[in-house]
Design a protein around this motif. Structure first.
Motif, PDB file in Angstrom:
ATOM      1  N   PRO A  91       0.812  -1.221   0.000  1.00 13.68           N
ATOM      2  CA  PRO A  91       0.000   0.000   0.000  1.00 13.68           C
ATOM      3  C   PRO A  91       0.843   1.269   0.000  1.00 13.68           C
ATOM      4  CG  PRO A  91       0.028  -0.949   2.175  1.00 13.68           C
ATOM      5  CD  PRO A  91       0.777  -1.893   1.287  1.00 13.68           C
ATOM      6  N   TYR A  92       0.218   2.370  -0.409  1.00 16.46           N
ATOM      7  CA  TYR A  92       0.844   3.683  -0.364  1.00 16.46           C
ATOM      8  C   TYR A  92       0.953   4.147   1.090  1.00 16.46           C
ATOM      9  CZ  TYR A  92       0.206   4.058  -5.397  1.00 16.46           C
ATOM     10  OH  TYR A  92       0.272   3.849  -6.738  1.00 16.46           O
ATOM     11  N   ASP A 117      -0.171   6.760   2.555  1.00 15.07           N
ATOM     12  CA  ASP A 117      -1.386   7.381   3.093  1.00 15.07           C
ATOM     13  C   ASP A 117      -2.523   6.381   3.288  1.00 15.07           C
ATOM     14  OD1 ASP A 117      -1.719   6.972   0.409  1.00 15.07           O
ATOM     15  OD2 ASP A 117      -2.781   8.850   0.042  1.00 15.07           O
ATOM     16  N   SER A 118      -2.282   5.111   2.993  1.00 18.89           N
ATOM     17  CA  SER A 118      -3.301   4.087   3.156  1.00 18.89           C
ATOM     18  C   SER A 118      -3.405   3.651   4.621  1.00 18.89           C
ATOM     19  CB  SER A 118      -2.957   2.871   2.288  1.00 18.89           C
ATOM     20  OG  SER A 118      -3.844   1.806   2.552  1.00 18.89           O
ATOM     21  N   TYR A 167      -1.072   0.754   5.604  1.00 23.77           N
ATOM     22  CA  TYR A 167       0.375   0.946   5.540  1.00 23.77           C
ATOM     23  C   TYR A 167       1.054   0.580   6.862  1.00 23.77           C
ATOM     24  CZ  TYR A 167       4.830   3.146   4.439  1.00 23.77           C
ATOM     25  OH  TYR A 167       6.160   3.376   4.209  1.00 23.77           O
TER      26      TYR A 167
END
Length: 152
Positions: free
Chosen positions: A114-115, A117-118, A121
């Motif tokens: 995931p990124y 900001d997820s 994360y």
């Protein structure tokens, strides 16, 4: 002259008796045909619970593994992210997965990356592996369909 009120069914009638009409009708009251009061419209009940009345949404996979799809075809409809978009697959606001190119559908299970900001994360940074189902499209190879014709 005397008046009486009669209930016949759901209607209320008023009747007037007089000495002349009673002698003519032998004592039976004369009913007027004008109702005293009637409802202007039927009252409708409010439907609060619509259990069993909602239309099915027919969500789920629309293309099988190994099927050939064209650009823009729907691969899956879903409420949340049950299937993730992979290579050559686009996703819209309602989480519908569509083919971005013509090709063959391939399902795969991959580790999610995931990124930052997820919300997932933090779990990945703590060392957990999140495996999710991805839909990928292997595009068809483009062949040269045009040939150069020499000008003579």
């Amino acid at each position: 002259m005397s008046s009486h009120i009669f209930n016949i069914g759901s209607r209320v009638f008023s009747c007037f008796t007089s000495s002349a009409s009673s002698s003519l009708r032998q004592g039976f009251p004369v009913l007027s045909t004008v109702p005293a009061r009637a409802a202007s419209k039927k009252s409708g009940g409010a439907i609060r619970n619509k259990i069993g009345r909602t239309k099915p949404k027919y969500r789920g996979l629309k293309a099988t593994d190994g099927a050939f799809v064209h650009k823009g075809d729907v691969l899956a409809t879903q409420f949340e992210l049950k299937y993730y978009p992979g290579e050559n697959v686009s996703i819209d606001a309602s989480n519908t997965l569509r083919a971005a190119y013509d090709g063959v559908v391939v399902y795969s299970t991959e580790v999610l990356n995931p990124y930052p900001d997820s919300p997932l994360y933090e779990h990945v940074q703590n060392g957990s592996f999140l495996q999710r189902r991805f839909l990928n499209i292997i595009p068809t190879p483009l062949h040269g369909k045009f040939r150069l014709v020499s000008e003579t």
